[in-house]
Design a protein around this motif. Structure first.
Motif, short mmCIF file in Angstrom:
data_model
loop_
_atom_site.label_atom_id
_atom_site.label_comp_id
_atom_site.label_asym_id
_atom_site.label_seq_id
_atom_site.Cartn_x
_atom_site.Cartn_y
_atom_site.Cartn_z
N ARG A 148 2.48 10.00 -16.44
CA ARG A 148 2.10 9.37 -17.71
C ARG A 148 3.29 8.72 -18.40
NH1 ARG A 148 -1.73 12.77 -16.30
NH2 ARG A 148 -3.86 12.51 -17.08
N VAL A 149 4.49 9.27 -18.20
CA VAL A 149 5.70 8.60 -18.73
C VAL A 149 5.92 7.32 -17.93
CG1 VAL A 149 8.21 8.78 -18.99
CG2 VAL A 149 6.76 10.74 -19.56
N GLY A 150 5.73 7.41 -16.60
CA GLY A 150 5.93 6.25 -15.71
C GLY A 150 5.04 5.08 -16.06
N VAL A 151 3.76 5.36 -16.41
CA VAL A 151 2.84 4.25 -16.74
C VAL A 151 2.89 3.90 -18.21
CG1 VAL A 151 1.26 4.72 -14.82
CG2 VAL A 151 0.81 5.78 -17.03
N GLY A 152 3.65 4.66 -18.99
CA GLY A 152 3.82 4.31 -20.40
C GLY A 152 2.80 4.92 -21.33
N THR A 159 3.72 -17.03 -15.21
CA THR A 159 3.05 -16.17 -14.20
C THR A 159 4.06 -15.26 -13.50
OG1 THR A 159 3.19 -17.98 -12.61
CG2 THR A 159 1.10 -17.71 -13.77
N THR A 160 5.31 -15.74 -13.35
CA THR A 160 6.34 -14.89 -12.72
C THR A 160 6.59 -13.66 -13.57
OG1 THR A 160 7.36 -16.84 -11.74
CG2 THR A 160 8.72 -14.86 -11.83
N ILE A 161 6.72 -13.86 -14.89
CA ILE A 161 6.96 -12.72 -15.79
C ILE A 161 5.77 -11.75 -15.76
CG2 ILE A 161 7.02 -12.09 -18.26
CD1 ILE A 161 9.14 -14.25 -18.60
N VAL A 162 4.54 -12.31 -15.82
CA VAL A 162 3.35 -11.44 -15.86
C VAL A 162 3.21 -10.65 -14.55
CG1 VAL A 162 0.83 -11.39 -16.04
CG2 VAL A 162 2.14 -12.96 -17.47
N VAL A 201 -4.93 -7.13 -17.32
CA VAL A 201 -5.43 -5.75 -17.27
C VAL A 201 -4.22 -4.83 -17.36
CG1 VAL A 201 -6.64 -4.04 -15.87
CG2 VAL A 201 -7.37 -6.42 -15.84
N VAL A 202 -4.18 -3.98 -18.40
CA VAL A 202 -3.03 -3.09 -18.62
C VAL A 202 -3.50 -1.67 -18.87
CG1 VAL A 202 -1.44 -4.84 -19.50
CG2 VAL A 202 -3.02 -3.70 -21.07
N LYS A 203 -2.58 -0.73 -18.71
CA LYS A 203 -2.94 0.68 -18.90
C LYS A 203 -2.84 1.12 -20.36
CE LYS A 203 -2.85 3.24 -14.67
NZ LYS A 203 -2.80 2.30 -13.59
N ASN A 204 -1.93 0.48 -21.14
CA ASN A 204 -1.77 0.91 -22.53
C ASN A 204 -1.07 -0.15 -23.37
OD1 ASN A 204 1.11 1.25 -22.05
ND2 ASN A 204 0.45 2.99 -20.80
N ASN A 205 -0.96 0.14 -24.69
CA ASN A 205 -0.34 -0.77 -25.66
C ASN A 205 1.11 -1.07 -25.37
OD1 ASN A 205 -2.41 -1.34 -27.22
ND2 ASN A 205 -1.99 0.13 -28.86
N THR A 206 1.83 -0.05 -24.91
CA THR A 206 3.27 -0.22 -24.67
C THR A 206 3.51 -1.37 -23.71
OG1 THR A 206 3.37 2.18 -24.83
CG2 THR A 206 5.36 1.07 -24.05
N ILE A 207 2.71 -1.42 -22.63
CA ILE A 207 2.89 -2.47 -21.61
C ILE A 207 2.60 -3.84 -22.22
CG2 ILE A 207 2.07 -3.34 -19.38
CD1 ILE A 207 1.55 -0.39 -18.60
N ARG A 243 5.41 -4.95 -24.51
CA ARG A 243 6.61 -5.38 -23.76
C ARG A 243 6.38 -6.75 -23.15
NH1 ARG A 243 7.47 -0.17 -21.04
NH2 ARG A 243 7.25 -1.20 -19.04
N LEU A 244 5.14 -6.99 -22.66
CA LEU A 244 4.81 -8.28 -22.05
C LEU A 244 4.89 -9.39 -23.10
CD1 LEU A 244 3.72 -9.99 -19.68
CD2 LEU A 244 1.43 -9.28 -20.30
N LEU A 245 4.35 -9.16 -24.31
CA LEU A 245 4.39 -10.16 -25.38
C LEU A 245 5.84 -10.51 -25.74
CD1 LEU A 245 1.56 -8.82 -27.77
CD2 LEU A 245 1.38 -10.70 -26.16
N GLU A 246 6.70 -9.48 -25.81
CA GLU A 246 8.12 -9.71 -26.14
C GLU A 246 8.80 -10.59 -25.10
OE1 GLU A 246 7.83 -8.33 -29.64
OE2 GLU A 246 9.77 -9.08 -28.94
N LYS A 247 8.51 -10.30 -23.83
CA LYS A 247 9.14 -11.07 -22.74
C LYS A 247 8.67 -12.52 -22.75
CE LYS A 247 10.85 -7.90 -19.33
NZ LYS A 247 11.33 -7.91 -17.97
N LEU A 248 7.36 -12.71 -23.00
CA LEU A 248 6.82 -14.08 -23.00
C LEU A 248 7.41 -14.91 -24.14
CD1 LEU A 248 3.04 -13.36 -22.18
CD2 LEU A 248 4.69 -14.45 -20.66
N LYS A 249 7.68 -14.27 -25.27
CA LYS A 249 8.24 -14.99 -26.43
C LYS A 249 9.62 -15.57 -26.13
CE LYS A 249 5.74 -12.49 -30.05
NZ LYS A 249 5.78 -11.35 -30.96
N LYS A 250 10.34 -14.94 -25.18
CA LYS A 250 11.71 -15.37 -24.88
C LYS A 250 11.77 -16.59 -23.96
CE LYS A 250 13.62 -10.76 -25.52
NZ LYS A 250 14.00 -9.53 -24.85
#
Length: 741
Positions: A544-548, A685-688, A715-721, A724-731
């Motif tokens: 559960r720590v591994g998947v966030g 798409t590379t980042i995703v 499709v994600v397992k939780n909010n944390t993922i 993190r994805l939104l933060e990376k895309l903004k950059k």
């Protein structure tokens, strides 16, 4: 071609023709011989310029088919003549069906016409499987014209199978698969057991040559031992049989290669472990008195069981109630010499003839005043089924095969190989059946050249192609799609391995995060966290720590509860919580904590009430029922009311299942806007996909005067993922705004 060669060939043709007259099972009158002679001359003329793929004159084929019809099946002169003529109308421009009728009469013409229709059906190029099944249906319709059409067609197929060596491998496999699919069951149903056995063995020879040759070699090796065993068995009972003045023969009958192969697969054993590789057959002579015939069979049974202990479960009495194919015999399994079970088949001469010749012998022995026999009633039932327009052709072919292959379906690979799977198997099961590696890398499936979901249930005759990708791997949904034990166990072990890997990564992440919180990762802290997060094993925690699912905030709340040592001491004393046992803690499995109920294919969370009639609890197999006043009521699948609800109100039933929300995947929609430039979509798409390993369900982008807008469903397992994805895309350079809708 030299004159000498042609002379030798003509001599061989004459010899084959004379042999045909000699070996006929029925006694031929002079008129019969004249009819066969005339048919032979017409066939010679019709095929004069034709040669087979092997290079020999074509006339050898109709002669061979006629010989099978005359000797092995034992049909009359009319059938022998029709067998000689079966390809004339189709292959020769000089002969029409009317000419055959004028020369040989309406009966021969009807049979030849039926055979010509069947032959033209099977020559249609690239026909799909349902069309092929439709053609089999049309072929079986000829039963109504004359059952001999089918019998001669089976003889024709047998000779083709015997002489397939000069054909291309792909043609061999196609013909052999078709033979196993339809002709062997047909031969069985008409009572041609010897031909059915030979067709199955030849089918195996071309579909699985290595298996066939391996079993064949082993049978040859064990031949001496087998003969010795039969001799030992016979010597024990011979004196007793002779004392009763019985006239009999005892012989061994080796089981077919196909049936040995089937036993090896069904029982999961090697060749040496198949105990009944042969049967012992006792054939006795008796007069025409039917009662005496039955009495003698039981007398022999009594003698055999006096010497050898029988297995009562394996007694088969087909004399009192013959099989629907007309087969009669007494089968017993006894403990023979060397402590081995052996099958003994007891038959009279008449029964043996019916078993080997089927239809022909059946009619030879049939009394004029007998009621409609099994074969006739079967043909009548079949006729009704054939003419039922509601029956789908492929389904019909399945039904037609009756109980012979009832619990199996036969499907084809793209190369035309025939594979058998349990009834109800899906496209995903097929992938694992071909090879575990193909199953693991499955991305999609095509059935009869159409893309289908992995959960698509296969039907007999389907041609299945599996699409693979290197980066594909099993996910938990696959367990809903797979039905066979083999594929399910492979998927489960792959998922376990995947979870273990995530768990190992999670352990390292947890070690780093705890270090920041000044906590050591040791047995005590792991025990505390497993209890704090209401889990069962250490792998549950690491996974559960591994998947966030367990994020920084949750770890901080654990740390603060731990820092208040006095309070935690009091809490522990009050609750008297004992530490989790070490073996329980270190179990290598991620346990499911069923805490949420979802409905429908989309797995939506909806309001519901649990039904009082069956009181379902988390983890039970359940379904939702839409009531008039109380919303969705959840019932167990084995609830006493389930059957009536599902049959009377099927439209109000909703699929439902308990899930572990910490392991559930959720859909999220991301909207992006910004300044367009070349390679932007590739960067996104590379980042995703590659950096974050997030699965995309759909993606769309539009560009307008240098500006772009895009939508991605992930499709994600939780909010944390997702955060993190939104933060990376903004950059990404050029992206102005990224929002989750």
């Amino acid at each position: 071609m030299t004159e000498e060669y042609i002379e030798r060939e003509n001599a061989a043709i004459t010899k084959a023709y004379k042999e045909l007259l000699k070996v006929s099972y029925t006694t031929l009158t002079n008129d019969d011989k004249k009819l066969i002679r005339k048919a032979f001359e017409v066939a010679m003329d019709g095929h004069k310029d034709q040669r087979r793929k092997s290079g020999e004159a074509y006339i050898f084929h109709p002669l061979a088919v006629a010989k099978i019809v005359a000797q092995e099946i034992g049909l009359d002169a009319t059938s022998i003549a029709a067998a000689l003529l079966h390809d004339v109308v189709e292959d020769s421009p000089d002969y029409e069906i009317e000419d055959i009728e004028k020369e040989f009469g309406p009966v021969v013409a009807t049979i030849v016409d039926g055979l010509t229709k069947i032959s033209s059906l099977s020559k249609e190029k690239d026909m799909d499987v349902s069309l092929q099944a439709e053609n089999f249906r049309k072929m079986l319709l000829t039963l109504n014209d004359d059952v001999r059409v089918i019998i001669i067609k089976i003889a024709d197929r047998l000779h083709n199978m015997q002489t397939m060596d000069s054909m291309q491998p792909d043609k061999q496999i196609k013909i052999a698969s078709e033979t196993l699919y339809i002709y062997a069951p047909l031969a069985h149903r008409i009572g041609l057991y010897n031909i059915k056995t030979e067709l199955e063995d030849l089918g195996l020879k071309y579909t699985e040559p290595d298996v066939y040759n391996d079993i064949l070699d082993k049978i040859k090796e064990s031949k001496v031992e087998q003969d010795d065993y039969i001799e030992k068995f016979s010597s024990v009972i011979k004196n007793s049989l002779d004392k009763e003045h019985l006239r009999y023969t005892i012989k061994g009958r080796p089981k077919s290669i196909f049936s040995i192969r089937k036993k090896m697969i069904n029982q999961g054993v090697s060749f040496d472990e198949v105990y009944d590789k042969f049967a012992i057959r006792i054939i006795y002579k008796c007069d025409a008195d039917q009662h005496n015939e039955k009495f003698l069979a039981w007398k022999i049974y009594s003698i055999v069981t006096d010497h050898f202990r029988p297995n009562p479960i394996r007694l088969r009495d087909w004399i009192s109630s013959p099989k629907s194919t007309g087969y009669e015999a007494l089968h017993i399994t006894v403990m023979g010499p060397k402590g081995r079970w052996v099958e003994v088949q007891i038959r009279s001469d008449r029964m043996n003839e019916i078993a080997e010749k089927g239809y022909a012998a059946h009619y030879k022995y049939k009394q004029g005043n007998e009621k409609e026999d099994n074969l006739e009633s079967w043909i009548n039932r079949l006729q009704e089924a054939l003419e039922n327009p509601e029956t789908n052709a492929v389904d019909f072919v399945e039904q037609f095969k009756l109980n012979l292959y009832s619990k199996e379906i036969f499907v084809f690979t793209p190369a035309g190989d025939l594979k058998s799977l349990p009834k109800g198997a899906t496209a995903l099961d097929f992938a694992f059946h071909i090879h575990t590696e193909i199953g693991m890398k499955t991305r999609g499936a095509k059935v009869n050249n159409k893309l289908v979901p992995l959960s698509h249930e296969l039907k007999s005759g389907d041609q299945v192609e599996i699409l693979t990708a290197e980066n594909s791997k099993p996910n938990t949904n696959w367990l809903d799609y797979a039905t066979t034990a083999r594929s399910r166990s492979k998927i489960k072990s792959a998922l376990r391995e995947n979870k273990k890997q995530i768990g190992e990564d999670g352990k390292e992440i947890l070690r780093r995060k705890l270090k920041q919180l000044k906590i050591n990762l040791d047995e005590e802290s792991v025990n505390e966290m497993v209890r704090f997060f209401k889990l069962k094993t250490s792998l549950d925690l690491f996974y559960r720590v591994g998947v966030g699912t367990i994020d920084n905030t949750m770890l901080k709340s654990y740390a603060s509860s731990r820092s208040n040592a006095f309070m935690s001491f009091i809490k522990n004393r009050i609750s008297k919580k004992t530490p989790i046992k070490k073996e329980e803690l270190e179990k290598e499995e991620v346990t499911l904590k069923y805490d949420s109920l979802v409905f429908g294919k989309e797995e939506e969370k909806l309001d519901y009430k649990l039904a009082n009639c069956c009181n379902p609890i988390p983890g039970d197999a359940v379904f939702g029922f839409l009531t008039v006043n109380e919303g969705i009521k959840v019932h167990k699948k084995n609830c006493p009311n389930a059957v009536s609800l599902q049959s009377n109100y099927a439209y109000r039933i909703m699929p439902a299942k308990w899930i572990d929300s910490t392991q559930q995947e959720f859909s999220a929609k991301i909207v992006l806007t910004g300044i367009d430039h070349i390679g932007l979509v590739n960067e996104i798409t590379t980042i995703v996909s590659e950096d974050m390993h997030v699965n995309m369900n759909s993606i769309s982008f539009e560009s307008n005067h240098g500006l772009f807008s895009g939508k991605i469903n992930v499709v994600v397992k939780n909010n944390t993922i997702i955060n993190r994805l939104l933060e990376k895309l903004k950059k990404i350079n050029g992206i102005d705004k990224v929002t989750r809708v």
